[in-house]
Design an enzyme around this catalytic site. Sequence first.
Site, short mmCIF file in Angstrom:
data_model
loop_
_atom_site.label_atom_id
_atom_site.label_comp_id
_atom_site.label_asym_id
_atom_site.label_seq_id
_atom_site.Cartn_x
_atom_site.Cartn_y
_atom_site.Cartn_z
N LYS A 1 0.83 -1.25 -0.01
CA LYS A 1 -0.22 0.10 0.09
C LYS A 1 1.01 1.36 0.01
CE LYS A 1 -3.97 -2.42 2.23
NZ LYS A 1 -4.67 -2.61 3.15
N GLN B 1 -4.82 -1.61 9.64
CA GLN B 1 -4.87 -2.91 8.91
C GLN B 1 -5.40 -3.76 10.03
OE1 GLN B 1 -3.93 -3.55 5.77
NE2 GLN B 1 -4.27 -5.66 5.95
N ASP C 1 -10.99 2.56 3.78
CA ASP C 1 -11.54 1.32 3.76
C ASP C 1 -12.88 1.33 3.45
OD1 ASP C 1 -9.54 -0.56 3.80
OD2 ASP C 1 -9.08 -0.15 6.16
N1 GUN Z 1 -7.48 -7.06 6.26
C1 GUN Z 1 -7.62 -7.72 5.11
N2 GUN Z 1 -8.11 -6.81 3.98
C2 GUN Z 1 -8.03 -5.76 4.68
C3 GUN Z 1 -8.60 -4.38 3.99
O1 GUN Z 1 -9.17 -4.26 2.91
N3 GUN Z 1 -8.30 -3.33 4.99
C4 GUN Z 1 -7.72 -3.33 6.20
N4 GUN Z 1 -7.72 -2.36 6.73
N5 GUN Z 1 -7.43 -4.58 6.76
C5 GUN Z 1 -7.52 -5.59 5.84
#
Ligand code: GUN
Length: 295
Positions: free
Chosen positions: A55, A99, A122
Amino acid sequence: MSKARLIDGKEIAAKLRKTVAAQTLTLRNSYGLVPGLAAVLVGEDPASQIYIRNKETHAREMGMNNFSRKLSKNTSEAELLKIVSKLNANPEVNGILVQQPLPTFIDAFTVIENVDPAKDVDGFHSFNLGALLRGSGGLVPCTPKGCMMLLETTLSDLNGANAVVLGRSNIVGKPLAQLLLAANTTVTITHSHTRDLPEICRNADILISAIGQPELIKGHWIKPGAIVLDVGINRKKTKDGKQILVGDVDFDEAIEIASAITPVPGGVGPMTIACLLENTLIACCQQNGVPVPEI
Ligand code: GUN
């Protein structure tokens, strides 16, 4: 019957990133704005470390500012909330994501609800989920958004199609079902208590799995000509002891039956990050009263 067409998520995501990079440059040149993304990682979960690194790297490649934070596995909920609050207050930070999974002693819902909904790239905050339910406005969760983009590039008309979603997580299954509904498909959500899963799957024109069970979905579960999106990323040991990544779908069987299918890796995964970058650009525009570009 011929083999299914591969839905190349890598290529479609690369195109989307190119568009987002161009729009980011326009934003800088026209308004002096640089979108800023803060990805927050608590602890050392190896998969999460890779996701966060990707990311950050892609955000930099877009010409965005990176405000990511890596916190020790002992970080308390109160400490994390303080950091989120500082990021909320920083006008240079347009997108915040924490995350998941978080350590068990931190309540993920509390953390999500404390992210400013305008910066919730998100799309997990209840404000954004409410907007999704209503069918307008709000930031849309990245993996479901990426799935819809893949479907739209594969099928010109989703109207009336039977869509079956395996998995009811807040991150994928539930929001994806809402997007499919908004696209006029007839949606079935299945989960661990669902009876006769193979029979339900055989009725799907669009089959999307997000259950995290390696190669559970067999060829005879799939309707001939169906479109299959595989959100699962599972580790599997081969006979010669090598670790490989596989999806929820038995790819070798499914490719003989479906009309189009995503590979793992290189299918849905790259779309998630590309959509996160798009959401960060959108959030930056909305926070600064600048028109959101058409993507
Ligand atoms: N863990 C697995 N997929 C995601 C996501 O799309 N966003 C976040 N913040 N954590 C995750």
